[in-house]
Design a protein around this motif. Structure first.
Motif, PDB file in Angstrom:
ATOM      1  N   LEU A  26       0.889  -1.367  -0.036  1.00 31.30           N
ATOM      2  CA  LEU A  26       0.059  -0.080  -0.171  1.00 31.30           C
ATOM      3  C   LEU A  26       0.903   1.175  -0.093  1.00 31.30           C
ATOM      4  CD1 LEU A  26      -2.576  -1.184   2.457  1.00 31.30           C
ATOM      5  CD2 LEU A  26      -2.557  -1.517  -0.003  1.00 31.30           C
ATOM      6  N   ASN A  27       2.071   1.144  -0.513  1.00 33.60           N
ATOM      7  CA  ASN A  27       3.153   2.049  -0.344  1.00 33.60           C
ATOM      8  C   ASN A  27       3.708   2.494  -1.682  1.00 33.60           C
ATOM      9  OD1 ASN A  27       4.575   4.186   0.941  1.00 33.60           O
ATOM     10  ND2 ASN A  27       6.195   2.922   1.484  1.00 33.60           N
ATOM     11  N   HIS A  28       3.065   2.360  -2.860  1.00 36.59           N
ATOM     12  CA  HIS A  28       3.479   2.461  -4.177  1.00 36.59           C
ATOM     13  C   HIS A  28       4.191   3.930  -4.324  1.00 36.59           C
ATOM     14  CE1 HIS A  28       3.566   1.691  -8.496  1.00 36.59           C
ATOM     15  NE2 HIS A  28       3.673   2.940  -8.578  1.00 36.59           N
ATOM     16  N   ARG A 343       2.648  -2.977   3.934  1.00 43.32           N
ATOM     17  CA  ARG A 343       3.668  -1.889   3.621  1.00 43.32           C
ATOM     18  C   ARG A 343       2.846  -0.684   3.444  1.00 43.32           C
ATOM     19  NH1 ARG A 343       8.933  -2.168   5.323  1.00 43.32           N
ATOM     20  NH2 ARG A 343       9.649  -4.107   4.804  1.00 43.32           N
ATOM     21  N   VAL A 344       3.190   0.355   4.435  1.00 41.54           N
ATOM     22  CA  VAL A 344       2.356   1.608   4.343  1.00 41.54           C
ATOM     23  C   VAL A 344       3.536   2.623   4.992  1.00 41.54           C
ATOM     24  CG1 VAL A 344       1.596   1.577   6.752  1.00 41.54           C
ATOM     25  CG2 VAL A 344       0.271   2.714   4.848  1.00 41.54           C
ATOM     26  N   LEU A 345       3.137   3.942   4.537  1.00 40.60           N
ATOM     27  CA  LEU A 345       4.153   4.932   4.922  1.00 40.60           C
ATOM     28  C   LEU A 345       3.594   5.756   6.206  1.00 40.60           C
ATOM     29  CD1 LEU A 345       6.508   6.950   4.196  1.00 40.60           C
ATOM     30  CD2 LEU A 345       4.865   8.495   3.166  1.00 40.60           C
ATOM     31  N   ILE A 346       4.323   5.870   7.149  1.00 41.68           N
ATOM     32  CA  ILE A 346       4.219   6.349   8.501  1.00 41.68           C
ATOM     33  C   ILE A 346       5.128   7.585   8.401  1.00 41.68           C
ATOM     34  CG2 ILE A 346       4.100   6.444  11.014  1.00 41.68           C
ATOM     35  CD1 ILE A 346       2.124   4.563   9.613  1.00 41.68           C
ATOM     36  N   TRP A 347       4.569   8.725   8.716  1.00 41.49           N
ATOM     37  CA  TRP A 347       5.422   9.927   8.497  1.00 41.49           C
ATOM     38  C   TRP A 347       5.539  10.634   9.657  1.00 41.49           C
ATOM     39  CZ3 TRP A 347       2.317  14.488   8.691  1.00 41.49           C
ATOM     40  CH2 TRP A 347       1.245  14.277   8.003  1.00 41.49           C
TER      41      TRP A 347
END
Length: 383
Positions: A26-28, A343-347
């Motif tokens: 989920l982090n293209h 898979r995902v972005l955490i900022w």
């Protein structure tokens, strides 16, 4: 609250990629993914280089020029003002080095800028950083905040076309036009724009760079730098080559026995996107990202952020105290990946970070549903 409606699967989309089916990707937006036809085109080029290195490398400059022409046509721009580079960060360094700066000049940036790109700007001149609250409601509010940050010493601005963490347009055409009217040079980080936007170079910046390996389906390490005509003679390659006498763009594209296969295969990615119907791909990816964000917005403590409609990314703020620092954001991201294979972005952000979900034609609605089901295990209990 009305349940979000599941988007339909993109016909044949998952079969175009060789991604691990046990992982929810989920982090293209961070690294992209290369479709099989483009992988095969690059593999054929690499086999050609191994079979006759002399023939391959002698012909490389002309072949790169032809590939650039195909990419320029798909991006609706002048190939004489476009050069292949390895990534957006390299494009940033080339552009920033070409700025005609004097002592006392400043570069304006925002706190949404990509870290290594902002660091490159800091090497050139003192920075003025405009704070953009992630909750600013629309492009006009962003534009007003940037313009308010200008000083008499502002010579150039460095702006994200689409911000990486918060997934919104910052360098809008109206903002860039007003900066030009003020005599301010514009440098635009378009890392997410090719493939995400129908006409990414319509913003008409003085310098613009963007990755093709994210939303343009090109091999990794493939990006472009676009330079307005008055500044092309100022571009100097980071390393001299035998093509320097040609000037930009050939001078920055030739690097002896580098691997050029990604650049030569890059048109295959954008042409695949066109064959799939780029407008349908964008609409599908936008719908998937919106679906995922709507599911996450139902979780206690998560707040959706304003976004630019039509983009294949959405961002939400996490509860206060979560992912406030880069280390905490990294740890949460990797814990979700290790425990759930998502898979995902955490900022990170002061006071509480955020989460970004992306949509791509290989994704399925149930992947976002899995994320929404497990994420509460990693957050503080609801008050």
């Amino acid at each position: 609250m009305t349940a979000p409606v599941q988007p339909a699967e993109f016909p044949g989309g998952p079969a175009l990629f060789r991604l691990d089916p046990a992982v929810s990707h989920l982090n293209h937006g961070s690294f992209g993914a290369v479709p099989l036809p483009v992988q095969e085109a690059q593999a054929a080029l690499l086999a050609e280089a191994h079979a006759d290195p002399d023939a391959f490398f002698i012909a490389a400059p002309d072949r790169i020029e032809r590939a650039r022409g195909r990419v320029a046509a798909l991006l609706h721009t002048d190939p004489a003002g476009l050069a292949f580079v390895a990534n957006a960060t390299e494009g940033a360094n080339l552009a920033l080095a070409a700025l005609p700066l004097s002592d006392g000049d400043e570069i304006l940036v925002t706190d949404h800028g990509y870290g290594t790109v902002v660091a490159a700007a800091a090497r050139r001149a003192p920075l003025v950083t405009v704070r953009l609250d992630p909750g600013l409601p629309d492009e006009d509010a962003v534009r007003e905040a940037v313009l308010a940050g200008l000083t008499p010493r502002t010579k150039a601005v460095l702006l994200d076309h689409i911000s990486s963490p918060t997934a919104r347009v910052i360098a809008s055409p109206r903002l860039l036009a007003e900066l030009r009217e003020r005599g301010v040079l514009t440098v635009v980080d378009g890392a997410h724009a090719p493939g995400m936007l129908a006409d990414p170079l319509a913003v008409q910046a003085d310098f613009w760079f963007g990755n093709l390996h994210k939303w343009g389906y090109a091999p990794s390490g493939t990006a472009v730098l676009a330079v307005a005509a008055p500044y092309r003679d100022r571009i100097r390659p980071l390393v001299p080559s035998w093509e320097d006498h040609h000037g930009f763009p050939r001078s920055v594209e030739n690097r002896a026995t580098a691997d050029y296969t990604g650049w030569l295969a890059a048109p295959e990615g954008l042409e695949l996107l066109a064959r799939l119907d780029a407008a349908k791909v964008r609409a599908h990816n936008n719908a998937l990202a919106a679906y995922g964000a709507a599911l996450l917005a139902q979780l206690p403590g998560l707040a959706p952020l304003p976004h630019t409609e039509g983009l294949a990314m959405r961002a939400l703020r996490l509860p206060p105290g979560v992912a406030q620092t880069p280390e905490a954001a990294r740890d949460l991201r990797e814990e979700i990946a290790a425990r759930h294979r998502i898979r995902v972005l955490i900022w990170p952000w002061p006071g509480g970070g955020g989460i970004r979900v992306c949509g791509q034609i290989y994704n399925r609605p149930e992947e976002y549903e899995r994320l929404a089901a497990v994420l509460p295990d990693h957050l503080p209990p609801a008050a």
